[in-house]
Design a protein around this motif. Structure first.
Motif, PDB file in Angstrom:
ATOM      1  N   ALA A  41       0.951  -1.342   0.104  1.00 19.19           N
ATOM      2  CA  ALA A  41       0.183   0.082  -0.058  1.00 19.19           C
ATOM      3  C   ALA A  41       0.872   1.214   0.181  1.00 19.19           C
ATOM      4  CB  ALA A  41      -1.003   0.100   1.226  1.00 19.19           C
ATOM      5  N   ALA A  42       1.991   1.159   0.677  1.00 15.70           N
ATOM      6  CA  ALA A  42       2.726   2.402   0.865  1.00 15.70           C
ATOM      7  C   ALA A  42       3.667   2.571  -0.673  1.00 15.70           C
ATOM      8  CB  ALA A  42       3.830   2.247   1.830  1.00 15.70           C
ATOM      9  N   ALA A  43       3.766   1.658  -1.270  1.00 14.25           N
ATOM     10  CA  ALA A  43       4.389   1.513  -2.501  1.00 14.25           C
ATOM     11  C   ALA A  43       3.549   2.077  -3.615  1.00 14.25           C
ATOM     12  CB  ALA A  43       5.205   0.413  -2.993  1.00 14.25           C
TER      13      ALA A  43
ATOM     14  N   TRP B 166       2.251  -6.210 -10.827  1.00 20.92           N
ATOM     15  CA  TRP B 166       3.003  -5.231  -9.808  1.00 20.92           C
ATOM     16  C   TRP B 166       3.042  -5.781  -8.276  1.00 20.92           C
ATOM     17  CZ3 TRP B 166       1.463  -2.362  -5.558  1.00 20.92           C
ATOM     18  CH2 TRP B 166       2.331  -1.478  -5.192  1.00 20.92           C
ATOM     19  N   LEU B 167       1.507  -6.318  -7.987  1.00 21.61           N
ATOM     20  CA  LEU B 167       1.504  -6.901  -6.723  1.00 21.61           C
ATOM     21  C   LEU B 167       2.360  -7.809  -6.322  1.00 21.61           C
ATOM     22  CD1 LEU B 167      -2.496  -6.800  -6.366  1.00 21.61           C
ATOM     23  CD2 LEU B 167      -0.694  -5.351  -4.911  1.00 21.61           C
ATOM     24  N   ARG B 168       2.478  -8.771  -7.216  1.00 19.19           N
ATOM     25  CA  ARG B 168       3.439 -10.122  -7.047  1.00 19.19           C
ATOM     26  C   ARG B 168       4.854  -9.733  -6.908  1.00 19.19           C
ATOM     27  NH1 ARG B 168      -0.910 -12.365  -9.737  1.00 19.19           N
ATOM     28  NH2 ARG B 168      -1.756 -14.139  -8.439  1.00 19.19           N
ATOM     29  N   GLY B 169       5.078  -8.556  -7.740  1.00 22.31           N
ATOM     30  CA  GLY B 169       6.676  -7.784  -7.578  1.00 22.31           C
ATOM     31  C   GLY B 169       6.775  -7.316  -6.279  1.00 22.31           C
ATOM     32  N   HIS B 170       5.682  -6.936  -5.370  1.00 19.85           N
ATOM     33  CA  HIS B 170       5.886  -6.212  -4.289  1.00 19.85           C
ATOM     34  C   HIS B 170       5.191  -7.088  -2.895  1.00 19.85           C
ATOM     35  CE1 HIS B 170       6.171  -2.678  -6.925  1.00 19.85           C
ATOM     36  NE2 HIS B 170       6.829  -2.112  -5.798  1.00 19.85           N
ATOM     37  N   GLY B 171       5.500  -8.319  -3.295  1.00 24.53           N
ATOM     38  CA  GLY B 171       5.343  -9.294  -2.056  1.00 24.53           C
ATOM     39  C   GLY B 171       4.056  -9.782  -1.781  1.00 24.53           C
ATOM     40  N   GLN B 172       3.120  -9.680  -2.758  1.00 23.34           N
ATOM     41  CA  GLN B 172       1.738 -10.095  -2.371  1.00 23.34           C
ATOM     42  C   GLN B 172       1.533 -11.438  -3.048  1.00 23.34           C
ATOM     43  OE1 GLN B 172      -0.157  -7.555  -0.506  1.00 23.34           O
ATOM     44  NE2 GLN B 172       2.032  -7.227  -0.651  1.00 23.34           N
ATOM     45  N   ASN B 173       1.186 -12.405  -2.203  1.00 21.95           N
ATOM     46  CA  ASN B 173       0.680 -13.650  -2.699  1.00 21.95           C
ATOM     47  C   ASN B 173      -0.840 -14.024  -3.248  1.00 21.95           C
ATOM     48  OD1 ASN B 173      -0.698 -14.136  -0.131  1.00 21.95           O
ATOM     49  ND2 ASN B 173       0.897 -15.069   1.039  1.00 21.95           N
TER      50      ASN B 173
ATOM     51  N   ALA C  15      -2.619   1.281 -14.117  1.00 20.96           N
ATOM     52  CA  ALA C  15      -2.782   2.640 -14.104  1.00 20.96           C
ATOM     53  C   ALA C  15      -4.157   2.751 -13.359  1.00 20.96           C
ATOM     54  CB  ALA C  15      -2.535   3.173 -15.544  1.00 20.96           C
ATOM     55  N   LEU C  16      -5.069   2.049 -14.069  1.00 25.26           N
ATOM     56  CA  LEU C  16      -6.601   2.212 -13.391  1.00 25.26           C
ATOM     57  C   LEU C  16      -6.563   1.775 -11.821  1.00 25.26           C
ATOM     58  CD1 LEU C  16      -8.769   1.235 -16.352  1.00 25.26           C
ATOM     59  CD2 LEU C  16      -8.433   3.419 -15.171  1.00 25.26           C
ATOM     60  N   ALA C  17      -5.963   0.789 -11.593  1.00 25.66           N
ATOM     61  CA  ALA C  17      -5.914   0.234 -10.357  1.00 25.66           C
ATOM     62  C   ALA C  17      -5.270   1.227  -9.377  1.00 25.66           C
ATOM     63  CB  ALA C  17      -5.192  -1.332 -10.117  1.00 25.66           C
ATOM     64  N   ALA C  18      -4.115   1.885  -9.826  1.00 24.00           N
ATOM     65  CA  ALA C  18      -3.498   2.864  -8.879  1.00 24.00           C
ATOM     66  C   ALA C  18      -4.500   4.099  -8.796  1.00 24.00           C
ATOM     67  CB  ALA C  18      -2.182   3.201  -9.601  1.00 24.00           C
ATOM     68  N   MET C  19      -5.051   4.366  -9.889  1.00 20.41           N
ATOM     69  CA  MET C  19      -6.118   5.382  -9.640  1.00 20.41           C
ATOM     70  C   MET C  19      -7.254   5.364  -8.749  1.00 20.41           C
ATOM     71  SD  MET C  19      -9.443   6.388 -10.651  1.00 20.41           S
ATOM     72  CE  MET C  19     -10.049   8.057 -10.340  1.00 20.41           C
ATOM     73  N   VAL C  20      -7.730   3.946  -8.554  1.00 18.64           N
ATOM     74  CA  VAL C  20      -8.819   3.590  -7.732  1.00 18.64           C
ATOM     75  C   VAL C  20      -8.201   3.528  -6.125  1.00 18.64           C
ATOM     76  CG1 VAL C  20     -10.104   1.506  -7.159  1.00 18.64           C
ATOM     77  CG2 VAL C  20     -10.158   2.437  -9.464  1.00 18.64           C
ATOM     78  N   PHE C  21      -7.001   2.907  -5.988  1.00 18.66           N
ATOM     79  CA  PHE C  21      -6.864   2.586  -4.854  1.00 18.66           C
ATOM     80  C   PHE C  21      -6.264   3.880  -4.234  1.00 18.66           C
ATOM     81  CE2 PHE C  21      -6.908  -1.785  -5.717  1.00 18.66           C
ATOM     82  CZ  PHE C  21      -7.192  -2.274  -4.500  1.00 18.66           C
ATOM     83  N   ARG C  22      -5.474   4.765  -4.951  1.00 19.08           N
ATOM     84  CA  ARG C  22      -5.317   6.100  -4.496  1.00 19.08           C
ATOM     85  C   ARG C  22      -6.352   7.012  -4.058  1.00 19.08           C
ATOM     86  NH1 ARG C  22       0.146   9.134  -6.603  1.00 19.08           N
ATOM     87  NH2 ARG C  22      -0.988  10.610  -5.181  1.00 19.08           N
ATOM     88  N   THR C  23      -7.430   7.157  -4.985  1.00 18.56           N
ATOM     89  CA  THR C  23      -8.453   8.203  -5.101  1.00 18.56           C
ATOM     90  C   THR C  23      -9.301   7.652  -3.772  1.00 18.56           C
ATOM     91  OG1 THR C  23      -8.431   8.736  -7.308  1.00 18.56           O
ATOM     92  CG2 THR C  23     -10.365   9.378  -6.306  1.00 18.56           C
ATOM     93  N   ALA C  24      -9.449   6.402  -3.658  1.00 19.44           N
ATOM     94  CA  ALA C  24     -10.572   5.978  -2.749  1.00 19.44           C
ATOM     95  C   ALA C  24     -10.106   5.630  -1.294  1.00 19.44           C
ATOM     96  CB  ALA C  24     -11.246   4.600  -3.191  1.00 19.44           C
ATOM     97  N   LEU C  25      -8.760   4.873  -1.253  1.00 19.72           N
ATOM     98  CA  LEU C  25      -8.211   4.307  -0.093  1.00 19.72           C
ATOM     99  C   LEU C  25      -7.076   5.187   0.503  1.00 19.72           C
ATOM    100  CD1 LEU C  25      -8.722   0.796  -0.948  1.00 19.72           C
ATOM    101  CD2 LEU C  25     -10.071   2.121   1.215  1.00 19.72           C
ATOM    102  N   LEU C  26      -6.063   5.699  -0.162  1.00 23.90           N
ATOM    103  CA  LEU C  26      -4.957   6.145   0.076  1.00 23.90           C
ATOM    104  C   LEU C  26      -4.527   7.642   0.073  1.00 23.90           C
ATOM    105  CD1 LEU C  26      -2.734   3.382  -1.891  1.00 23.90           C
ATOM    106  CD2 LEU C  26      -3.818   3.379   0.440  1.00 23.90           C
ATOM    107  N   ASP C  27      -5.020   8.269  -0.609  1.00 23.95           N
ATOM    108  CA  ASP C  27      -4.693   9.834  -0.487  1.00 23.95           C
ATOM    109  C   ASP C  27      -5.680  10.485   0.310  1.00 23.95           C
ATOM    110  OD1 ASP C  27      -2.913   9.315  -2.365  1.00 23.95           O
ATOM    111  OD2 ASP C  27      -4.122  10.050  -4.116  1.00 23.95           O
ATOM    112  N   ARG C  28      -6.883  10.090   0.679  1.00 18.25           N
ATOM    113  CA  ARG C  28      -7.647  10.998   1.456  1.00 18.25           C
ATOM    114  C   ARG C  28      -8.550   9.847   2.548  1.00 18.25           C
ATOM    115  NH1 ARG C  28     -12.698  13.520  -1.759  1.00 18.25           N
ATOM    116  NH2 ARG C  28     -13.807  12.932   0.274  1.00 18.25           N
TER     117      ARG C  28
END
Length: 443
Positions: A131-133, A152-159, A185-198
C-alpha cells in the motif's frame, strides 16, 4: 447559448450532458434507441419488486455523481457511511471487516488492516508495504497502463491469498476485472483516490431508492422542465455533416442540429459518426467488454442483519440487502453482485440457483434453513469495457476531429474507470467542449 444540440443516448453520460447543456441555454433533443432511459443503470418491476439491473454503489470520492443527485433533488436517496467499514464474510469463519479510523491518510487504514481476520498476520504486514508503494505511483504515467495490477502486486510481495482476500475485493468491484487482468494505471487511480490519498474517500454509499427514482426519472423531469425534448425508441443510424451543423439520421426522419453529443457504446459510436470525426472502429473494438451478473434471492424471513458485505473464499463476491429499496414488506431480498462474471454469464438460472443458494447458506447460516421463495438472474453482457493494460491509449477524448461533434460515455478518456462517476464526468466534459465551441462559456 441558443443552439440546438442533439444528444444521442439516454444513459447517465447522456443525461448529464443534456442537463448541462439545457442549463446553459441550449435547445436539447435527447434521442434514445430503447424504450427506456438509464443506459446500463436502470430499474424494472418484477413480481411487485423494484429491481435494479445491477447493484450500483458509490464512494465519497465520487463527487460529481453526488453533485448530480443534489442538482436533481435526490441526494437523500443515498445512504453514505460516516466512516468506511466493509464487512467481509468467509465460509466457516467469523465475520471480519476492513475499516478506517478517524486519523489522516494513509494511517487511517492501519488499525483496520492490522485486525483484518481474512488474512494471516504476515500477509497483513506485506499488504502495508505494498500500500505504501502503491501510494507513490502516478496513475497518469503511460508505463503503468502497460502492466497488470497483479504483476505489480506480486513484484511487491503479495501472494495469491493476499490478492484474493484483499486487493481483489476492490479491484473486481471497481474495475470489473481481477488484479491479474486489470491495468495497473486504473488500479492505482482507484486505490489512491478511494483509499490512500484521503481518509474519507472510500466511505461507501448505498442507494436506498431504485436507480429509476434516484437519477433516471429525475433527470428526465429536469430536462422536460427546461424545454428539452426526450424521445425514446429513436435509434440514430448516422450523424452527418450538414453545412455548418449536423444531420442526425433516424430510420424515418432527419433531425438537424448545430452540435451533437454521441454517448452510445464505443463500437456504435464509431458506426454512427462520420469518418471525418476520426474515430476508428477497430481501435474502439479493442476496448472489449466485461460482463456483470446479479443473482437475486428472496427469502421467506430475514437471514442477515447486514446491509451489505463482501465475501472471500466463495463464488459470492458481494451481497446486498435489497428488501427496503425493492418495496418488499415481508421476508428479505438479497442481491449477489458478480463482476468480471464471464464464468457465470451463460449458465442457466437453475445452475446458478444450485450454486449460489448453498453458498449464501455457507456465508449466512440462516439462509441455509430459510426457504427461498423467489430466485432470478439479471445479466449485463457489456456492463463495462475491459479495463485491461493498453486501454488508456484506446479511450478517446470528448473532442472529435469535427468541431461541434463530441463524445461522452464512461469509456471515454475521463481518467476514471467505467463507473457511474466516470459516466457523469464524461457528460460534463462533453458539455464543456460544446459550450466552448458554440460560444456559450462553460455550463
Amino acid at each position: 447559448m441558443s443552439a440546438h444540440v442533439v444528444v444521442v443516448g439516454g444513459g447517465l453520460a447522456g443525461l448529464t450532458a443534456a442537463c448541462d447543456l439545457a442549463d446553459a441555454g441550449a435547445r436539447v433533443t435527447l434521442l434514445e434507441s430503447r424504450a427506456r432511459l438509464g443506459g446500463a443503470t436502470f430499474s424494472f418491476q418484477r413480481d411487485g419488486l423494484a429491481v435494479d439491473n445491477g447493484q450500483h454503489v458509490l464512494l465519497r470520492c465520487c463527487t460529481e455523481y453526488q453533485r448530480l443527485l443534489a442538482r436533481l433533488g435526490t441526494a437523500d436517496g443515498v445512504v453514505l457511511q460516516e466512516r468506511f467499514r466493509m464487512p467481509v464474510l468467509a465460509p466457516g469463519r467469523p465475520r471480519t471487516a476492513l475499516a478506517r479510523t478517524g486519523g489522516p491518510a494513509p494511517l487511517h487504514l492501519v488499525a483496520g488492516l492490522a485486525t483484518y481476520g481474512a488474512l494471516p498476520v504476515t500477509d497483513r504486514l506485506r499488504a502495508f508495504a505494498a500500500a505504501a508503494a502503491l501510494r507513490l505511483l502516478d496513475p497518469a504515467d503511460p508505463a503503468l497502463d502497460e502492466r497488470t495490477f497483479g504483476d505489480w502486486l506480486r513484484g511487491h510481495g503479495q501472494n495469491d491469498t493476499t490478492i484474493g482476500a484483499l486487493w481483489n475485493l476492490v479491484s473486481v468491484a471497481a474495475l470489473n476485472c481481477d488484479a491479474d487482468g486489470a491495468s495497473l494505471a486504473l488500479a492505482a487511480m482507484v486505490f489512491r483516490t478511494a483509499l490512500l490519498d484521503r481518509a474519507d474517500g472510500a466511505d461507501i454509499g448505498i442507494p436506498r431508492w431504485p436507480l429509476e427514482e434516484l437519477h433516471v426519472r429525475p433527470a428526465e423531469k429536469y430536462l422536460l422542465t427546461r424545454g428539452a425534448e426526450v424521445r425514446l425508441r429513436s435509434a440514430v443510424r448516422a450523424v452527418e455533416r450538414d453545412g455548418p451543423g449536423f444531420a442526425v439520421r433516424l430510420s424515418d426522419e432527419t433531425v438537424r442540429a448545430d452540435a451533437v453529443v454521441v454517448t452510445a457504446p464505443p463500437e456504435t459510436a464509431a458506426a454512427v459518426c462520420p469518418p471525418a470525426a476520426g474515430l476508428s472502429a477497430r481501435r474502439l473494438a479493442g476496448l472489449g467488454a466485461s460482463p456483470i451478473v446479479n443473482v437475486h434471492a428472496v427469502f421467506a424471513a430475514p437471514v442477515t442483519d447486514l446491509s451489505f458485505a463482501a465475501a472471500v473464499g466463495s463464488p459470492v463476491q458481494w451481497v446486498f440487502d435489497r428488501t427496503a429499496v425493492a418495496g418488499l414488506d415481508r421476508g428479505q431480498y438479497l442481491a449477489v453482485s458478480l463482476s468480471a462474471a464471464r464464468t457465470w454469464l451463460d449458465r442457466p438460472v437453475a445452475e446458478l440457483r444450485d450454486v449460489f443458494l448453498p453458498e449464501l447458506g455457507r456465508l449466512l447460516p440462516a439462509a441455509a434453513t430459510t426457504p427461498c421463495t423467489r430466485f432470478f438472474v439479471t445479466r449485463e453482457r457489456r456492463a463495462t469495457f475491459r479495463q485491461a493494460p493498453g486501454t488508456a491509449r484506446l479511450r478517446p477524448p470528448a473532442r472529435t476531429s469535427l468541431p461541434g461533434l463530441v463524445l461522452a460515455g464512461a469509456w471515454t478518456a475521463t481518467g476514471w474507470p467505467d463507473t457511474m462517476e466516470g459516466a457523469v464526468r464524461s457528460g460534463h466534459h462533453a458539455a464543456d467542449e460544446l459550450a466552448a465551441h458554440l460560444g456559450g462559456g462553460a455550463p
